[in-house]
Design an enzyme around this catalytic site. Structure first.
Site, PDB file in Angstrom:
ATOM      1  N   MET A 142     -52.185  22.183   5.271  1.00 10.34           N
ATOM      2  CA  MET A 142     -51.939  22.623   4.188  1.00 10.34           C
ATOM      3  C   MET A 142     -52.088  23.127   4.334  1.00 10.34           C
ATOM      4  SD  MET A 142     -49.960  19.384   2.709  1.00 10.34           S
ATOM      5  CE  MET A 142     -50.056  19.668   0.917  1.00 10.34           C
ATOM      6  N   CYS A 143     -51.844  24.857   3.090  1.00  6.34           N
ATOM      7  CA  CYS A 143     -52.843  26.271   3.757  1.00  6.34           C
ATOM      8  C   CYS A 143     -51.780  26.809   2.115  1.00  6.34           C
ATOM      9  CB  CYS A 143     -52.341  26.549   4.377  1.00  6.34           C
ATOM     10  SG  CYS A 143     -52.674  25.812   6.679  1.00  6.34           S
ATOM     11  N   THR A 144     -53.135  28.142   2.296  1.00  7.46           N
ATOM     12  CA  THR A 144     -52.586  28.682   1.304  1.00  7.46           C
ATOM     13  C   THR A 144     -52.932  30.589   1.894  1.00  7.46           C
ATOM     14  OG1 THR A 144     -53.002  27.470  -0.650  1.00  7.46           O
ATOM     15  CG2 THR A 144     -52.697  30.124  -0.654  1.00  7.46           C
ATOM     16  N   ASN A 320     -47.383  25.161   0.537  1.00  9.67           N
ATOM     17  CA  ASN A 320     -46.643  24.965   1.404  1.00  9.67           C
ATOM     18  C   ASN A 320     -45.207  24.100   0.652  1.00  9.67           C
ATOM     19  OD1 ASN A 320     -49.475  23.714   1.593  1.00  9.67           O
ATOM     20  ND2 ASN A 320     -48.761  23.516   3.415  1.00  9.67           N
ATOM     21  N   ARG A 333     -50.939  25.611  -6.053  1.00  9.20           N
ATOM     22  CA  ARG A 333     -51.842  26.584  -5.113  1.00  9.20           C
ATOM     23  C   ARG A 333     -51.685  27.902  -5.839  1.00  9.20           C
ATOM     24  NH1 ARG A 333     -51.818  24.696  -0.379  1.00  9.20           N
ATOM     25  NH2 ARG A 333     -50.554  23.612  -0.611  1.00  9.20           N
TER      26      ARG A 333
END
Ligand SMILES: *[C@@H]1O[C@H](CO)[C@@H](O)[C@H](O)[C@H]1NC(C)=O
Ligand SMILES: *[C@@H]1O[C@H](CO)[C@@H](O)[C@H](O)[C@H]1NC(C)=O
Ligand SMILES: *[C@@H]1O[C@H](CO)[C@@H](O)[C@H](O)[C@H]1NC(C)=O
Ligand SMILES: *[C@@H]1O[C@H](CO)[C@@H](O)[C@H](O)[C@H]1NC(C)=O
Ligand SMILES: *[C@@H]1O[C@H](CO)[C@@H](O)[C@H](O)[C@H]1NC(C)=O
Ligand SMILES: *[C@@H]1O[C@H](CO)[C@@H](O)[C@H](O)[C@H]1NC(C)=O
Length: 395
Positions: A142-144, A320, A333
């Protein structure tokens, strides 16, 4: 009887666990200020650099690094076993990993097969476990990621890597066991040919793909997980059944970083290649307008969303979720990142202001392992290990 279906079932169960246990966002905060240079409770420490010599045969490349990191990798492979065993208590899946996962999956393309064998032999960890460990990353990041362009056309590319497994919370200190262990495995890698940098990446020792990296003066690239109903498990199943024309996402990005020659070429490959699992590719270049988010299904590219400074689009943000869909309320986010970017304004973009954004909860959360800041044109690449002390969201 053990079979491919078991593997698929477990992967599916894990993915559901990962997305399904997220809790309502209780801990958000106003855009952070003055966090850079990193210090204080959200900064865990620096990330060590290692050189990977591409002139060596693939089998030997990882030897030095893996000899160093063997004890930590052993611990995390054991955690992975515990998770798999918790999901499949009969132990059948783990028997398969130990016994013949490498046979079932068949050969990986060069150089990955030999590299994983070399890692297995350097660490005394079975090839099946090394492969399982490599697959793990395909599925749970999971990321930004953010790319920005300032008024002078200068690009910056930054990301938080959040490892999306909520299993294994340590009751005694409420830290996430896997996320904590991954911090110990996080390394910056300088891939060299003829003693010259080809590309740099931030990775976990034992993983041969690339999820975060850049090629000096050419392009930067990060991957974010994409959950899709036409999901990765089908692709993994097809792979097991012998249809090997699709690429593992971490492998295609590694290939692009290693052998790619331009932003445009990288964009074309990432848009067109057949993938094993859906993904978002976030690709940045060095000239005005060279920045995009590629939303991928396994076979098709659904969307290429590009910077367009003339139309006022001076940033792209990807978490995501598809950009045309609302993020799940409890895992948003994107909205805070966009809000903080607007507050920073296009006039004040820098490693400092972008690090502030990536330090703002819930963009920073308990799953966050590291923050990377990339400036392709000035050849600056910085990675910092992160912490998110209580109260902080852990999904
Ligand atoms: C995997 O190993 C088990 C037992 O060791 C065996 O029964 C099975 O046939 C093997 N499967 C493959 C695909 O090699
Ligand atoms: C791996 O096992 C071999 C033989 O058991 C041993 O000689 C070697 O030191 C081990 N290597 C590591 C990194 O544990
Ligand atoms: C859980 O946290 C305690 C206290 O910080 C630590 O001693 C222990 O090693 C941790 N357990 C795991 C499995 O990481
Ligand atoms: C590689 O480059 C480094 C730094 O520029 C230099 O110190 C080293 O001697 C070089 N090694 C070889 C084998 O050329
Ligand atoms: C890059 O290209 C070289 C030469 O064709 C090839 O041997 C190597 O495997 C490629 N690297 C990757 C990661 O695909
Ligand atoms: C630009 O960002 C820096 C670092 O956060 C901050 O100190 C400064 O006040 C900002 N300048 C403007 C004009 O917003």
């Amino acid at each position: 009887m053990l079979g491919p279906c078991h593997l698929t079932f477990v992967l599916l169960a894990m993915a559901i666990t990962c997305t399904g246990t997220q809790r309502t966002s209780l801990w958000t905060e106003d855009c952070r200020k003055s966090m850079y240079p990193p210090s204080g409770p959200t900064y865990r420490g620096p990330v060590p650099w290692y050189a990977i010599n591409l002139d060596l045969p693939p089998y030997d490349r990882w030897h030095e690094l893996m000899t160093n990191k063997q004890p930590v990798l052993k611990i995390i492979v054991n955690s992975m076993r515990n998770i798999i065993n918790a999901l499949s208590p009969s132990g059948e899946v783990m028997q398969m990993v130990d016994g013949n996962l490498s046979k079932i999956l068949g050969k990986f393309p060069a150089p990955y097969e030999e590299e994983m064998k070399g890692i297995s032999d350097a660490t005394n960890i079975s090839l099946g476990e090394i492969i399982a460990f490599n697959i793990f990353y395909e599925l749970f990041t999971m990321c930004t990621s953010i790319i920005t362009e300032d008024k002078k056309g200068h690009l910056l590319h930054v990301r938080n890597l959040d490892f999306g497994i909520s299993l294994g919370q340590n009751v005694s200190d409420s830290k996430l066991v896997i996320t904590e262990q991954l911090k110990l495995l996080t390394v910056n890698l300088d891939f060299k040919r003829n003693n010259k940098t080809v590309f740099k990446a931030t990775s976990f020792a034992g993983y041969v793909g690339a999820l975060t990296g850049f090629k000096p003066e050419l392009f930067s690239l990060t991957i974010n997980e994409r959950f899709s109903i036409h999901g990765g498990y089908l692709g993994v199943l097809e792979w097991i059944l012998g249809k090997k024309d699709a690429m593992w996402i971490g492998f295609i990005t590694r290939s692009v970083l290693e052998n790619g020659t331009s932003y445009e070429e990288a964009k074309k490959i990432l848009t067109q290649a057949n993938l094993l699992v859906p993904a978002y590719f976030i690709l940045g270049g060095k000239q005005s307008g060279e920045g995009c988010v590629i939303t991928r299904e396994r076979k098709d590219s659904l969307d290429v969303y590009e910077l367009s400074p003339k139309q006022g689009r001076w940033y792209v943000v990807q978490t995501n979720y598809d950009r045309w869909k609302a993020p799940l309320f409890h895992n948003d986010r994107r909205t805070p990142a966009q809000m903080c970017l607007k507050r920073v304004t296009q006039e004040n973009l820098s490693f400092s202001t972008l690090y502030n954004i990536l330090s703002t909860k819930p963009i920073l959360n308990k799953l966050t392992v590291f923050t990377t800041l990339i400036d392709v044109t000035s050849n600056r690449y910085e990675t910092y290990l992160r912490d998110c002390p209580h109260p902080c969201m852990g999904w």
